[in-house]
Design a protein around this motif. Structure first.
Motif, PDB file in Angstrom:
ATOM      1  N   SER A 176      -1.607   5.865 -12.782  1.00 53.24           N
ATOM      2  CA  SER A 176      -2.336   5.192 -11.712  1.00 53.24           C
ATOM      3  C   SER A 176      -2.429   3.680 -11.837  1.00 53.24           C
ATOM      4  O   SER A 176      -2.799   3.011 -10.874  1.00 53.24           O
ATOM      5  CB  SER A 176      -3.760   5.767 -11.635  1.00 53.24           C
ATOM      6  OG  SER A 176      -4.446   5.571 -12.857  1.00 53.24           O
ATOM      7  N   GLU A 204       0.829  -1.200   0.000  1.00 52.55           N
ATOM      8  CA  GLU A 204       0.000   0.000   0.000  1.00 52.55           C
ATOM      9  C   GLU A 204       0.868   1.258   0.000  1.00 52.55           C
ATOM     10  O   GLU A 204       0.590   2.226  -0.726  1.00 52.55           O
ATOM     11  CB  GLU A 204      -0.930  -0.017   1.206  1.00 52.55           C
ATOM     12  CG  GLU A 204      -2.028  -1.076   1.104  1.00 52.55           C
ATOM     13  CD  GLU A 204      -2.858  -1.178   2.358  1.00 52.55           C
ATOM     14  OE1 GLU A 204      -2.593  -0.400   3.320  1.00 52.55           O
ATOM     15  OE2 GLU A 204      -3.779  -2.016   2.407  1.00 52.55           O
ATOM     16  N   GLU A 205       1.937   1.254   0.805  1.00 50.40           N
ATOM     17  CA  GLU A 205       2.854   2.396   0.818  1.00 50.40           C
ATOM     18  C   GLU A 205       3.597   2.504  -0.512  1.00 50.40           C
ATOM     19  O   GLU A 205       3.810   3.591  -1.038  1.00 50.40           O
ATOM     20  CB  GLU A 205       3.848   2.260   1.974  1.00 50.40           C
ATOM     21  CG  GLU A 205       3.227   2.452   3.350  1.00 50.40           C
ATOM     22  CD  GLU A 205       2.585   3.815   3.503  1.00 50.40           C
ATOM     23  OE1 GLU A 205       3.213   4.824   3.097  1.00 50.40           O
ATOM     24  OE2 GLU A 205       1.455   3.883   4.024  1.00 50.40           O
ATOM     25  N   ARG A 212       2.964   5.883  -7.500  1.00 52.93           N
ATOM     26  CA  ARG A 212       2.170   6.897  -8.204  1.00 52.93           C
ATOM     27  C   ARG A 212       2.860   8.259  -8.166  1.00 52.93           C
ATOM     28  O   ARG A 212       2.814   9.020  -9.141  1.00 52.93           O
ATOM     29  CB  ARG A 212       0.769   6.975  -7.586  1.00 52.93           C
ATOM     30  CG  ARG A 212      -0.138   5.828  -8.048  1.00 52.93           C
ATOM     31  CD  ARG A 212      -1.510   5.909  -7.429  1.00 52.93           C
ATOM     32  NE  ARG A 212      -1.460   5.582  -6.004  1.00 52.93           N
ATOM     33  CZ  ARG A 212      -2.510   5.614  -5.191  1.00 52.93           C
ATOM     34  NH1 ARG A 212      -3.684   6.001  -5.648  1.00 52.93           N
ATOM     35  NH2 ARG A 212      -2.383   5.289  -3.928  1.00 52.93           N
ATOM     36  N   THR A 213       3.511   8.550  -7.033  1.00 53.06           N
ATOM     37  CA  THR A 213       4.255   9.808  -6.942  1.00 53.06           C
ATOM     38  C   THR A 213       5.406   9.827  -7.946  1.00 53.06           C
ATOM     39  O   THR A 213       5.651  10.839  -8.622  1.00 53.06           O
ATOM     40  CB  THR A 213       4.811   9.993  -5.518  1.00 53.06           C
ATOM     41  OG1 THR A 213       3.715  10.035  -4.582  1.00 53.06           O
ATOM     42  CG2 THR A 213       5.608  11.278  -5.404  1.00 53.06           C
ATOM     43  N   TRP A 265       2.519   1.529  -3.401  1.00 52.70           N
ATOM     44  CA  TRP A 265       1.588   2.003  -4.430  1.00 52.70           C
ATOM     45  C   TRP A 265       1.530   3.532  -4.422  1.00 52.70           C
ATOM     46  O   TRP A 265       1.529   4.175  -5.467  1.00 52.70           O
ATOM     47  CB  TRP A 265       0.213   1.398  -4.201  1.00 52.70           C
ATOM     48  CG  TRP A 265      -0.757   1.585  -5.326  1.00 52.70           C
ATOM     49  CD1 TRP A 265      -0.454   1.743  -6.648  1.00 52.70           C
ATOM     50  CD2 TRP A 265      -2.173   1.632  -5.229  1.00 52.70           C
ATOM     51  NE1 TRP A 265      -1.601   1.884  -7.383  1.00 52.70           N
ATOM     52  CE2 TRP A 265      -2.680   1.813  -6.533  1.00 52.70           C
ATOM     53  CE3 TRP A 265      -3.070   1.524  -4.172  1.00 52.70           C
ATOM     54  CZ2 TRP A 265      -4.037   1.911  -6.806  1.00 52.70           C
ATOM     55  CZ3 TRP A 265      -4.426   1.601  -4.438  1.00 52.70           C
ATOM     56  CH2 TRP A 265      -4.900   1.801  -5.742  1.00 52.70           C
ATOM     57  N   LYS A 266       1.499   4.114  -3.218  1.00 46.58           N
ATOM     58  CA  LYS A 266       1.518   5.575  -3.102  1.00 46.58           C
ATOM     59  C   LYS A 266       2.823   6.143  -3.654  1.00 46.58           C
ATOM     60  O   LYS A 266       2.829   7.118  -4.408  1.00 46.58           O
ATOM     61  CB  LYS A 266       1.336   5.990  -1.634  1.00 46.58           C
ATOM     62  CG  LYS A 266      -0.001   5.619  -1.025  1.00 46.58           C
ATOM     63  CD  LYS A 266      -0.035   6.003   0.449  1.00 46.58           C
ATOM     64  CE  LYS A 266      -1.338   5.551   1.106  1.00 46.58           C
ATOM     65  NZ  LYS A 266      -1.342   5.862   2.565  1.00 46.58           N
ATOM     66  N   THR A 267       3.949   5.519  -3.251  1.00 45.15           N
ATOM     67  CA  THR A 267       5.245   5.973  -3.742  1.00 45.15           C
ATOM     68  C   THR A 267       5.335   5.850  -5.256  1.00 45.15           C
ATOM     69  O   THR A 267       5.807   6.753  -5.954  1.00 45.15           O
ATOM     70  CB  THR A 267       6.376   5.150  -3.090  1.00 45.15           C
ATOM     71  OG1 THR A 267       6.330   5.327  -1.675  1.00 45.15           O
ATOM     72  CG2 THR A 267       7.746   5.583  -3.627  1.00 45.15           C
TER      73      THR A 267
END
Length: 470
Positions: free
Chosen positions: A200, A171-172, A178-179, A174-176
């Motif tokens: 995305s 989950e972390e 996308r950034t 995935w955020k990284t």
């Protein structure tokens, strides 16, 4: 000469190499969707009949732009060498009634679709799961065996690739990811036809265990290879294999080498697996770059196929070693001319050539303790390589002299590159050893150059000693 529209975007071989090879067969009209490399303009600009820059737009708008410009210059074909423009150019070619990758091009770009096609066709791929929402991550860990590789579905150059062991890390990550993809998009390194999807869309896949020792003649090789080829009116022509040095975690490439030190019988096995993979994608007319992971006891898994040539200097490596001008061959094929393809994939060449990516990572994969300034001209290259080996700077893919070497970031992949060097050597083993010595010595060599007193004027950005690409 017959007009051809060359759609330029980030990525692919440098213009100073590519444009002269296109211009040898057609009148080149450039539609630039990204900033053009001015440092090498004296080399590539004389080969162009016209150059137009434009904001790319997205989807139908981008296809409209390409079609409009192609009609304006009377193009008999539309070509791109960039991963990020492949889909848009294929759709434009379809609308114009010209040869191109075809209506199934997305299967050679979207890694999720690619794997579904291969799974259904019985082509060996690692287990995978598509990630559209957080709940997809939980499902993936119920069905797949960790550690898993999180990767952006539309990325290139190992950008936004992260190894994860559990749901929280995924989950972390995935955020990284996308950034990272958003930052890449801002720099022009992202899918142009579907920009939102390019940022995305992700997948998780099992990390299969590679094993190089049972494949290669000699040590020091990475556990995957690429098959370079061309699909001509639906018929796949595998041309040759290029090898790799071991990647940097998670799977960032640091050197591409030709020829690969593989016995001919094993090359033929790889050739047939690549044929099954490319045939399953149903492409029409385009370049192909097919990456295959090598495992123990002859196991193989498909990593990906792209509907374009390999990045960095792969095309020049192939021309240097195997004598094939792949760009010229593709141009002729797109224009409907006769092309002399080898009856079978070439397995032996002359000499050796490679692309070495300068990343701030030592031979063991550890980050450099210091980040000196990059300066190709200040390094004593002959002291690092075997007699007769030539090291050249690829200016289009390198930082200007004096720029700080960027720190290596796992999720950033090739975005952390300071420079790209092209090497030519007498033999494959010499080339492999040369690359190893450069990787080991470069941080100290650059640090010493930075610390040394300056007794001459700074090197210009285009200076490349002992040679520059052309």
């Amino acid at each position: 000469m017959t007009p051809i529209l060359f759609v330029y975007a980030k990525g692919g071989p440098p213009l100073e190499y590519a444009v002269p090879r296109i211009a040898a067969h057609a009148e080149v009209h450039v539609l630039a969707l990204a900033s053009l490399p001015r440092s090498t303009e004296p080399v590539w600009l004389p080969g162009c009949a016209s150059v137009t820059t434009a904001l790319p737009g997205e989807g139908v708008e981008l296809v409209d732009l390409i079609c409009s410009h192609a009609r304006r210059v009377g193009a008999a074909a539309v070509l791109t060498l960039s991963e990020y423009a492949v889909v848009a150019v294929a759709h434009a070619s379809l609308r114009l009634g010209l040869r191109g990758a075809g209506e199934r091009v997305a299967g050679a770009r979207d890694k999720r679709l690619m794997r579904r096609i291969w799974r259904d066709a019985g082509v060996p791929v690692p287990g995978f799961a598509e990630i559209h929402a957080p709940q997809d991550i939980a499902t993936a860990f119920e069905t797949l065996r960790p550690p898993l590789l999180l990767k952006a579905a539309w990325s290139a150059g190992s950008t936004a690739h992260l190894t994860v062991w559990n749901e929280q890390q995924a989950e972390e990550g995935w955020k990284t990811g996308r950034t990272v993809m958003e930052a890449s998009s801002a720099q022009g390194y992202a899918e142009l036809h579907a920009a939102d999807e390019g940022v995305s869309d992700f997948l998780l896949e099992e990390i299969v265990t590679g094993e190089a020792s049972g494949w290669f003649d000699g040590a020091g090789w990475g556990d995957y290879v690429s098959v370079e080829g061309i699909v001509a009116d639906g018929r796949y022509h595998p041309l040759c294999i290029t090898g790799r040095m071991p990647t940097i975690a998670p799977f960032t490439e640091r050197a591409s080498l030709a020829p690969a030190a593989l016995p001919i019988a094993l090359q033929r096995r790889i050739e047939e697996v690549s044929r099954a993979a490319v045939d399953a994608l149903g492409l029409d007319t385009c370049a192909t770059h097919t990456e295959i992971k090598l495992g123990a006891d002859g196991a193989m898994w498909l990593i990906e196929t792209a509907a374009r040539f390999g990045g960095v200097m792969t095309t020049r490596q192939v021309e240097t070693v195997f004598g094939l001008d792949m760009i010229g061959m593709l141009v002729c094929q797109l224009l409907g001319r006769e092309v002399a393809y080898p009856e079978r994939m070439l397995t032996e060449g002359q000499g050796a050539a490679g692309s070495l990516v300068v990343l701030a990572v030592d031979p063991e994969g550890q980050p450099w303790t210091e980040l000196p300034a990059w300066d190709f001209g200040a390094v004593d290259w002959p002291a690092l390589v075997a007699p007769g080996t030539r090291v050249e700077l690829v200016r289009e893919h390198s930082l200007p002299p004096g720029s700080p070497v960027p720190p290596y970031e796992e999720a950033g992949g090739a975005n952390s590159m300071a420079a790209l060097c092209f090497l030519s050597a007498a033999t494959g083993p010499e080339l492999l050893a040369d690359c190893g010595r450069i990787i080991a010595a470069l941080p100290n060599a650059l640090t010493a150059a930075t610390a040394a007193p300056t007794t001459a004027s700074p090197l210009p950005a285009d200076r490349s000693t002992p040679g520059s690409t052309a």
